[in-house]
Design an enzyme around this catalytic site. Structure first.
Site, PDB file in Angstrom:
ATOM      1  N   SER A  33     -57.541   7.212  71.376  1.00 48.65           N
ATOM      2  CA  SER A  33     -56.738   7.294  72.558  1.00 48.65           C
ATOM      3  C   SER A  33     -56.007   6.123  72.914  1.00 48.65           C
ATOM      4  CB  SER A  33     -57.761   7.755  73.890  1.00 48.65           C
ATOM      5  OG  SER A  33     -57.306   8.018  74.990  1.00 48.65           O
ATOM      6  N   LYS A  88     -56.824  11.377  69.210  1.00 43.09           N
ATOM      7  CA  LYS A  88     -57.000  12.193  70.773  1.00 43.09           C
ATOM      8  C   LYS A  88     -55.508  11.554  71.229  1.00 43.09           C
ATOM      9  CE  LYS A  88     -58.931  11.769  75.209  1.00 43.09           C
ATOM     10  NZ  LYS A  88     -57.633  11.422  75.804  1.00 43.09           N
ATOM     11  N   ASP A 137     -45.015   1.598  64.947  1.00 42.29           N
ATOM     12  CA  ASP A 137     -43.810   2.158  65.010  1.00 42.29           C
ATOM     13  C   ASP A 137     -42.659   1.060  64.882  1.00 42.29           C
ATOM     14  OD1 ASP A 137     -44.744   4.749  64.853  1.00 42.29           O
ATOM     15  OD2 ASP A 137     -43.933   5.589  66.712  1.00 42.29           O
TER      16      ASP A 137
END
Length: 478
Positions: free
Chosen positions: A313, A338, A324
């Site tokens: 999460s 999740k 990224d």
């Protein structure tokens, strides 16, 4: 009919029942345009009436209706739930990082309770409980048949009182009891130190209200102790999540201002949001921006993030953002997967609905729901490999998990099962060559403490930061 509901919290929760207060949002609840299914409503009314009339003993109306609501919500996905008075109070305790109990994060698996993470420096961790352990009995009561909430309540209690847990440990194929004394759990979510000259280590165990200011304080202490930082290891292993703003703020500590961290998309306009590395996007109870006084060195210091299958999460938001933006190298194992956001909305003064309202997406627009964050470099937790990994379950293994809308899971599941079988075969071949003495030694071995000199994954991260070769994972699962 319309009525306004003030949302208490948008949370990117971990896998435990306690979730946390965060964004103050306003929401509008309205009845759908389609007509309600009258036959099903009649069935509900008939079942209610027959229980009241024919059940072996009298049942309180409020209990029946509450259980009906809980069943309706829990049937949606593993992370939606109805919070009654006790659940609601426990949620607020977890937000503040202070509660009474054993100190474990749990979920359900095959009708029993599975330990996701024994929180460091708590009675559970000191008693030797491990991630992946299954709890089959609480004192003299079998866990099978209990809801997760019921199990949590049995484990909670006054500090100083004791409870005996019956544990099944898959890796050792044995069942044994452990008696633990409950205590007031004060979770220190941020720990920091130097593991080598110039190599800093920061561990975040969960994302709470104090995580951002505590992180800023720890980082500045590290910079003051050694301004010539050569690298930093951010450890998110076994971090089951917590506050969404906490994840945004932790990411912001290492990224330029106004950088995209995460976006969310759901059915309503309210669920479509973008979070950047700005104070307004990670503000919680603090009026001052704790990151404003952070040493600028942390925007550029070489960074490694450690993750494993129990990083979930909010941890995945941080790992995904830093990956990224190519700000950090992710080392470890594929994360839990999740990729959904829960909003907690009050229904009364002491009850609320925790409802999955959105998927979240990494800065490049990728959904990690069910798939997880794949490390840039897969590294085992132990130098000789991690045979227990084949027994670990992730979000994708949950029967009611939300599907990833970007990619088909069928190929992933099929491929993962094939690699699981190959890994099992490899482990069996290795075990067949071991002597009885070696097998007994393996059975008694305990995991190294995170951040210790015996922490193999950490030593590999430090080697990477120094430009030295590292030992990659042997597991076919990675």
């Amino acid at each position: 009919m319309r009525r306004s509901i003030k949302s208490i919290a948008l949370v990117c929760s971990g896998l435990i029942a306690g979730v946390a207060l965060t964004l103050q949002l306003s929401a509008t609840a309205q009845q759908g345009s389609s007509s309600l299914p009258l036959d099903e409503l009649r069935n509900l009314s008939n079942v209610f009436g027959q229980i009241k009339r024919d059940y072996v003993e009298s049942v309180d109306d409020k209990r029946l209706l509450t259980d009906a609501i809980k069943g309706m919500v829990s049937g949606l996905d593993p992370h939606s739930s109805y919070l009654d008075k006790k659940d609601f109070a426990e949620m607020q305790e977890h937000t503040q990082g202070k509660f009474a109990g054993l100190g474990i994060e749990i979920t359900s698996e095959d009708g029993v309770v599975k330990i996701l993470n024994p929180i460091e420096d708590t009675p559970a961790a000191k008693a030797g409980l491990l991630s992946g352990d299954l709890i089959t009995r609480l004192d003299d009561k079998p866990v099978r048949g209990m809801t997760l909430d019921q199990a949590v309540r049995r484990m909670r209690g006054e500090p100083g009182t004791k409870i005996t847990l019956t544990i099944f440990r898959k890796s050792e194929d044995r069942t044994f009891p452990i008696t633990i004394t409950r205590a007031e759990i004060k979770v220190q979510s941020v720990k920091a130190k130097f593991v080598e000259p110039g190599i800093a280590y920061v561990r975040i165990t969960s994302f709470q209200e104090r995580t951002i200011p505590d992180l800023a304080k720890k980082l500045n202490e590290l910079a003051g102790e050694n301004p010539q930082l050569k690298g930093l290891v951010l450890d998110l292993r076994n971090n089951g999540g917590g506050l969404l703003q906490g994840a945004v703020g932790v990411s912001a500590a290492f990224l330029p201002t106004d950088t995209l961290i995460v976006s969310t998309k759901g059915q309503t306009e309210e669920a479509k949001q973008v979070f950047k590395s700005t104070f307004d996007n990670y503000r919680l109870s603090e009026n001052n921006d704790a990151l404003a006084q952070l040493s600028p060195a942390f925007k550029k210091v070489p960074l490694v993030v450690l993750v494993n299958a129990f990083s979930a999460s909010a941890s995945e938001i941080v790992a995904g953002a830093l990956q990224d933006h190519k700000r950090a190298t992710i080392i470890g194992k594929t994360t839990f997967g999740k990729g959904s956001v829960q909003t907690v909305r009050p229904l009364s003064a002491d009850s609320a609905l925790k409802l999955t309202t959105a998927y979240y997406y990494t800065p490049t627009g990728k959904s990690i729901q069910a798939f997880g964050i794949k490390p840039d470099i897969a590294v085992d937790q132990n130098a000789e490999g991690d045979p227990d990994d084949v027994l670990i379950t992730r979000e994708i293994d949950s029967e009611k998990h939300l599907k990833n809308k970007q990619s088909s899971e069928e190929k992933l599941i099929k491929d993962r099962e094939q690699r699981r079988l190959e890994e099992l075969q490899r482990i069996e071949e290795l075990n067949a060559k071991k002597t009885p003495e070696q097998k007994e030694k393996d059975r008694k071995k305990r995991p190294a403490e995170f951040g210790s000199a015996e922490d193999f994954m950490l030593t590999q991260a430090a080697a990477y930061l120094k430009g030295q070769p590292i030992k990659k994972s042997k597991s076919r699962l990675e």
